[in-house]
Write a protein that holds these residues in place. Structure first.
Motif, short mmCIF file in Angstrom:
data_model
loop_
_atom_site.label_atom_id
_atom_site.label_comp_id
_atom_site.label_asym_id
_atom_site.label_seq_id
_atom_site.Cartn_x
_atom_site.Cartn_y
_atom_site.Cartn_z
N ARG A 110 14.47 -5.44 -7.70
CA ARG A 110 15.41 -5.19 -8.78
C ARG A 110 15.72 -3.57 -8.41
O ARG A 110 14.95 -2.73 -8.10
CB ARG A 110 14.66 -5.11 -10.08
CG ARG A 110 14.39 -6.35 -10.88
CD ARG A 110 13.53 -6.13 -12.12
NE ARG A 110 13.34 -7.32 -12.58
CZ ARG A 110 12.43 -7.55 -13.60
NH1 ARG A 110 11.83 -6.55 -14.20
NH2 ARG A 110 12.05 -8.85 -14.25
N ASN A 165 18.54 -4.17 -16.85
CA ASN A 165 18.19 -4.26 -15.35
C ASN A 165 16.82 -5.24 -15.19
O ASN A 165 16.29 -5.42 -13.99
CB ASN A 165 17.73 -2.89 -15.25
CG ASN A 165 17.53 -2.59 -13.64
OD1 ASN A 165 18.38 -2.89 -12.87
ND2 ASN A 165 16.33 -2.15 -13.22
N GLY A 166 16.68 -5.93 -16.19
CA GLY A 166 15.41 -6.88 -16.06
C GLY A 166 13.99 -6.57 -16.96
O GLY A 166 13.50 -5.40 -16.36
N GLU A 224 16.63 -1.55 -19.95
CA GLU A 224 15.55 -2.32 -19.15
C GLU A 224 15.89 -3.65 -19.39
O GLU A 224 15.81 -4.54 -18.13
CB GLU A 224 14.16 -2.33 -19.93
CG GLU A 224 13.01 -2.87 -19.33
CD GLU A 224 12.94 -2.93 -17.76
OE1 GLU A 224 12.07 -3.57 -17.08
OE2 GLU A 224 13.71 -1.84 -17.13
N ARG A 263 9.00 1.54 -11.06
CA ARG A 263 10.24 1.50 -11.47
C ARG A 263 10.54 1.68 -13.12
O ARG A 263 11.39 2.43 -13.39
CB ARG A 263 10.66 -0.15 -11.08
CG ARG A 263 12.27 -0.30 -11.43
CD ARG A 263 12.62 -1.93 -11.30
NE ARG A 263 12.15 -2.73 -12.51
CZ ARG A 263 12.65 -2.92 -13.34
NH1 ARG A 263 13.63 -2.58 -13.77
NH2 ARG A 263 12.06 -3.97 -14.37
N GLU A 304 19.38 -5.59 -2.81
CA GLU A 304 18.85 -6.43 -3.61
C GLU A 304 18.57 -7.84 -2.97
O GLU A 304 17.59 -8.67 -3.11
CB GLU A 304 19.74 -6.79 -4.78
CG GLU A 304 19.33 -7.41 -6.03
CD GLU A 304 20.13 -7.34 -7.45
OE1 GLU A 304 19.31 -6.77 -8.58
OE2 GLU A 304 21.34 -7.59 -7.37
N GLU A 347 6.22 -2.50 -9.69
CA GLU A 347 7.13 -2.46 -11.14
C GLU A 347 6.69 -1.33 -12.02
O GLU A 347 7.67 -0.70 -12.74
CB GLU A 347 6.56 -4.03 -11.75
CG GLU A 347 7.31 -4.08 -12.96
CD GLU A 347 9.14 -4.42 -12.63
OE1 GLU A 347 9.55 -4.65 -13.61
OE2 GLU A 347 9.46 -4.34 -11.61
#
Length: 478
Positions: free
Chosen positions: A157, A268-269, A265, A175, A151, A172
């Motif tokens: 992420r 995890n962002g 989510e 992910r 990271e 993204e």
């Protein structure tokens, strides 16, 4: 680039006929998908490259000793498999990770040997690792250390796929799609050969998802078989053919799964609505008044995870798993049937530190936040299975620990197997019948004695009983 690698590192490259553990994990997680280019960066003797070629993947491999002739090419997916361990210079280790990250356009898959393997590595201290008798180097990572390191270097992420395997996503959308498949699996469509079977497949989807699909979600072959029907006619056929109760129950289940996904989510962002996978966007539109409302509800769910009383209440109210004074134990076949707050508890731990590939029971502590995955490989065959290993993550510190019982002469074992399962599990009746027989025979009279192999065997002898499969019988006279 070739000169910066110590030539003795070639001795760490092993020959293999099958895929490595990280490559198998990536295949199972659909990261090595058709259409994606794959680079095995530091491929050693090329075992994964050959195995992936047999699976018709578009794969290339580069290694400074075994395959130096072709420069590594940018690829959708880059595998960095047990490379960071063998680099003794921390600066070079970092540059190698940076280079692998530069080469990927979708996801970098990094794997490393972990500290619990220290007993397998003999050597003397050298730098931040060990120098072996073969003059090779090993830096063993802690599971949380590997995640934090990748990271920090990539700025991405990170998702832990399994202990010692992390995914760094540059894309993204990739992910979010990966997280969605872990929490809200894609619905499998029934095969369609004619209009009638295509309608059946559509009805089945609606009954399992709780909503009709959009055209992008329908397999092309099924959509073509339904193309001659008008939209209103198709809606009427689905409405008349589907079981309303099943649709209602599935809608509730999908609503809870969507909340679970959004809560994970956030852990995890979280990104904007348009970044979500299409299926999740449609679930939000179908079961919530707005994305804002769905996020607000999922945020409340995540806050409740911090409340010991609420979590304990969910465990007490649930009919899933075995509740002890310290934790809830649930079989992997029953984990998805737990209350949503408990599913969130287990999912957050798995994304933070990686869920092991082999496990049987999940153990969720009441107080504090720690999840263990326990491996009982003979759970279904052995009436009282013995533990093989335990992997735990503390969600407050993100520290992990691993225990192996492989060399233990007196391993802990399980009783009352049916309590770890759902009541409708096909094996529960047989296991419950065995438990009742054992209770009747007096085998549980001294519960503090029967938790290990030797104690359990002693109680069997005391009660004059022995086991034949999942049947308790009188012990034959010696």
């Amino acid at each position: 680039m070739q000169q910066s690698w110590n030539s003795d590192r070639r001795l760490t490259a092993i020959g293999r006929a099958d895929l490595s553990v990280p490559a198998r994990q990536a295949l199972a997680d659909r990261q090595l998908a058709p259409g994606r280019s794959v680079l095995d960066y530091g491929c050693g003797r090329g075992g994964d490259v050959r195995a992936l070629e047999r699976l018709e993947c578009r794969v290339s491999g580069w290694d400074p000793y075994f395959r130096p002739e072709t420069p590594p090419a940018p690829s959708d997916v880059v595998l960095l498999t047990y490379v960071l361990n063998v680099i003794e210079d921390p600066s070079e280790r970092r540059r190698t990770l940076e280079r692998a990250w530069d080469l990927t356009s979708t996801v970098l898959i990094v794997s490393a040997r972990l500290t619990w393997e220290k007993s397998k590595v003999r050597g003397k201290e050298f730098g931040d690792g060990l120098l072996t008798s073969r003059q090779t180097f090993q830096h063993l990572f802690g599971a949380s250390e590997l995640r934090s390191y990748v990271e920090d270097v990539t700025g991405a992420r990170i998702v832990s796929a399994s202990p010692g395997i992390v995914y760094a996503f540059k894309d993204e959308e990739a992910r979010l799609s990966y997280l969605a498949r872990r929490i809200v699996p894609d619905a499998e469509w029934l095969s369609s050969e004619d209009t009638a079977s295509a309608i059946t497949a559509l009805v089945d989807y609606v009954e399992r998802r709780g909503r009709p699909p959009r055209i992008e979600e329908v397999p092309r072959s099924t959509a073509e078989l339904l193309a001659h029907l008008k939209p209103n006619e198709l809606k009427r056929l689905v409405r008349d053919s589907s079981d309303a109760d099943k649709v209602t129950e599935s809608a509730k289940r999908t609503t809870l799964s969507t909340l679970l996904y959004l809560a994970v989510e956030l852990f995890n962002g979280r990104g904007p609505f348009t970044s979500l996978p299409l299926s999740v966007q449609l679930d939000v539109r179908s079961f919530f008044t707005s994305y804002k409302e769905a996020c607000r509800r999922s945020d409340r769910l995540l806050l409740k995870l911090r409340d010991d009383g609420y979590v304990r209440g969910a465990m007490n109210a649930s009919s899933i798993g075995k509740l002890t004074p310290t934790a809830l134990y649930v079989h992997r076949r029953a984990v998805d049937r737990m209350p949503t707050i408990l599913r969130l508890y287990e999912h957050c731990a798995s994304i933070a530190a990686g869920r092991p590939q082999e496990w049987t029971l999940a153990k969720l502590k009441h107080q504090g936040r720690a999840v263990s995955w326990l491996d009982y490989p003979d759970f279904d065959k052995d009436p009282h299975p013995r533990i093989l290993s335990s992997y735990q993550v503390d969600l407050q510190s993100l520290e992990t620990s691993h225990l192996s019982y492989a060399a233990s002469a007196n391993r802990p074992l399980l009783h009352r197997k049916h309590e770890f399962l759902t009541q409708d599990d096909p094996d529960a009746i047989r296991y419950r019948r065995l438990t009742n027989s054992e209770v009747k025979a007096g085998l549980y009279k001294h519960p503090h004695l029967i938790g290990t192999e030797s104690g359990w065997e002693a109680e069997l002898i005391r009660c004059g009983r022995e086991l034949r499969g999942h049947r308790l019988v009188r012990r034959a006279a010696s």
